[in-house]
Design a protein around this motif. Structure first.
Motif, short mmCIF file in Angstrom:
data_model
loop_
_atom_site.label_atom_id
_atom_site.label_comp_id
_atom_site.label_asym_id
_atom_site.label_seq_id
_atom_site.Cartn_x
_atom_site.Cartn_y
_atom_site.Cartn_z
N TYR A 58 0.82 -1.21 0.00
CA TYR A 58 0.00 0.00 0.00
C TYR A 58 0.85 1.26 0.00
CZ TYR A 58 -4.33 -2.55 0.09
OH TYR A 58 -5.37 -3.36 -0.27
N ALA A 59 2.04 1.21 0.56
CA ALA A 59 2.95 2.35 0.47
C ALA A 59 3.36 2.58 -0.98
CB ALA A 59 4.18 2.13 1.35
N VAL A 60 3.63 1.49 -1.70
CA VAL A 60 4.02 1.60 -3.11
C VAL A 60 2.86 2.16 -3.93
CG1 VAL A 60 4.60 0.24 -5.17
CG2 VAL A 60 5.84 -0.13 -3.02
N LEU A 61 1.64 1.67 -3.70
CA LEU A 61 0.49 2.18 -4.44
C LEU A 61 0.25 3.66 -4.17
CD1 LEU A 61 -2.10 -0.73 -4.07
CD2 LEU A 61 -0.59 -0.24 -6.01
N SER A 62 0.37 4.05 -2.93
CA SER A 62 0.16 5.44 -2.56
C SER A 62 1.28 6.34 -3.11
CB SER A 62 0.09 5.55 -1.03
OG SER A 62 -0.09 6.87 -0.63
N ALA A 63 2.52 5.89 -3.00
CA ALA A 63 3.64 6.66 -3.56
C ALA A 63 3.50 6.74 -5.08
CB ALA A 63 4.97 6.02 -3.17
N GLY A 64 2.95 5.70 -5.69
CA GLY A 64 2.69 5.73 -7.13
C GLY A 64 1.70 6.82 -7.49
N ALA A 65 0.70 7.02 -6.66
CA ALA A 65 -0.26 8.10 -6.90
C ALA A 65 0.43 9.46 -6.81
CB ALA A 65 -1.40 8.02 -5.88
N VAL A 114 -0.37 3.48 3.22
CA VAL A 114 -0.90 4.56 2.39
C VAL A 114 -0.39 5.91 2.89
CG1 VAL A 114 -3.03 5.81 1.81
CG2 VAL A 114 -2.96 3.33 1.61
N LEU A 115 -0.39 6.11 4.20
CA LEU A 115 0.08 7.39 4.76
C LEU A 115 1.57 7.62 4.50
CD1 LEU A 115 -1.93 7.40 8.09
CD2 LEU A 115 -2.37 8.77 6.03
N ILE A 116 2.36 6.57 4.62
CA ILE A 116 3.80 6.71 4.36
C ILE A 116 4.04 6.99 2.88
CG2 ILE A 116 6.01 5.45 4.35
CD1 ILE A 116 5.07 6.45 7.14
N GLY A 117 3.32 6.29 2.01
CA GLY A 117 3.44 6.57 0.58
C GLY A 117 3.05 8.00 0.26
N LEU A 118 1.99 8.48 0.88
CA LEU A 118 1.55 9.87 0.68
C LEU A 118 2.61 10.85 1.18
CD1 LEU A 118 -0.65 11.89 -0.13
CD2 LEU A 118 -1.64 11.58 2.16
N ALA A 121 5.22 12.77 -0.91
CA ALA A 121 4.90 14.04 -1.58
C ALA A 121 5.65 15.21 -0.96
CB ALA A 121 3.40 14.29 -1.52
N MET A 122 6.07 15.05 0.27
CA MET A 122 6.78 16.12 0.98
C MET A 122 8.29 16.02 0.82
SD MET A 122 4.07 17.35 1.90
CE MET A 122 2.40 16.83 2.15
N THR A 123 8.74 15.15 -0.06
CA THR A 123 10.18 14.93 -0.26
C THR A 123 10.55 15.21 -1.71
OG1 THR A 123 10.06 12.62 -0.96
CG2 THR A 123 10.03 13.03 1.42
N PRO A 124 11.85 15.31 -1.99
CA PRO A 124 12.28 15.47 -3.38
C PRO A 124 11.95 14.26 -4.26
CG PRO A 124 14.06 16.04 -1.86
CD PRO A 124 12.95 15.45 -1.04
N LEU A 125 11.56 13.16 -3.66
CA LEU A 125 11.22 11.95 -4.42
C LEU A 125 9.91 12.09 -5.19
CD1 LEU A 125 12.03 9.22 -1.76
CD2 LEU A 125 13.41 9.89 -3.73
N ARG A 126 9.11 13.11 -4.92
CA ARG A 126 7.77 13.20 -5.49
C ARG A 126 7.76 13.32 -7.02
NH1 ARG A 126 6.89 18.30 -2.85
NH2 ARG A 126 7.80 19.77 -4.28
N ASP A 127 8.87 13.73 -7.64
CA ASP A 127 8.91 13.89 -9.10
C ASP A 127 9.93 12.98 -9.78
OD1 ASP A 127 6.88 15.82 -9.29
OD2 ASP A 127 8.28 17.41 -8.71
N VAL A 128 10.32 11.91 -9.11
CA VAL A 128 11.31 10.98 -9.67
C VAL A 128 10.82 10.38 -10.99
CG1 VAL A 128 12.41 8.74 -9.31
CG2 VAL A 128 12.45 10.45 -7.51
#
Length: 136
Positions: A58-65, A114-118, A121-128
């Motif tokens: 779920y972290a991967v799915l959320s980070a994917g979003a 889900v919360l960790i994946g979300l 968004a607050m890190t530089p990883l959000r646009d990888v």
């Protein structure tokens, strides 16, 4: 007068290949759904606690979003849907009678994932993914 490039959707980031990335994300969701509903005897044995599996999936799915969508509202909407999906799949496991059972701790692990994946968004990883897409 040149035509402006057509965007995949208002909420999506400006990818060169939006269908590819959206398709892979949807495929990942489908894998989680199928893996959640298969009888436990049909799943491969993994030497990891199942709560960790739920959390990571779920972290991967959320980070994917976060990677796909540009708007915070979209992130929030998708994350709520992912939490509801996790709860719904737990209920289905209990009702299908395939040797699986409802486990509230699985739903909790899904929600924390889900919360960790979300939070990515607050890190530089959000646009990888966007940077990777532009390099291809």
């Amino acid at each position: 007068m040149s035509a402006s490039p057509r965007r995949f959707g208002r909420s999506f980031k400006p990818f060169k290949r939006p269908w590819l990335w959206a398709g892979l994300w949807i495929l990942a969701i489908a894998c989680v759904v199928v893996g959640s509903l298969l009888p436990s005897s049909d799943l491969p044995s993994v030497k990891v606690n199942d709560k960790v599996e739920h959390f990571v999936a779920y972290a991967v799915l959320s980070a994917g979003a976060v990677q796909l969508f540009a708007r915070r509202l979209s992130w929030g909407f998708v994350c709520v849907l992912l939490v509801l999906m996790g709860i719904g799949l737990e209920v289905l496991q209990a009702q299908m009678g395939l040797g699986r059972m409802l486990d509230r701790n699985d739903a909790l692990a899904n929600t924390i994932g889900v919360l960790i994946g979300l939070a990515t968004a607050m890190t530089p990883l959000r646009d990888v993914l966007l940077r990777f897409d532009r390099r291809l």
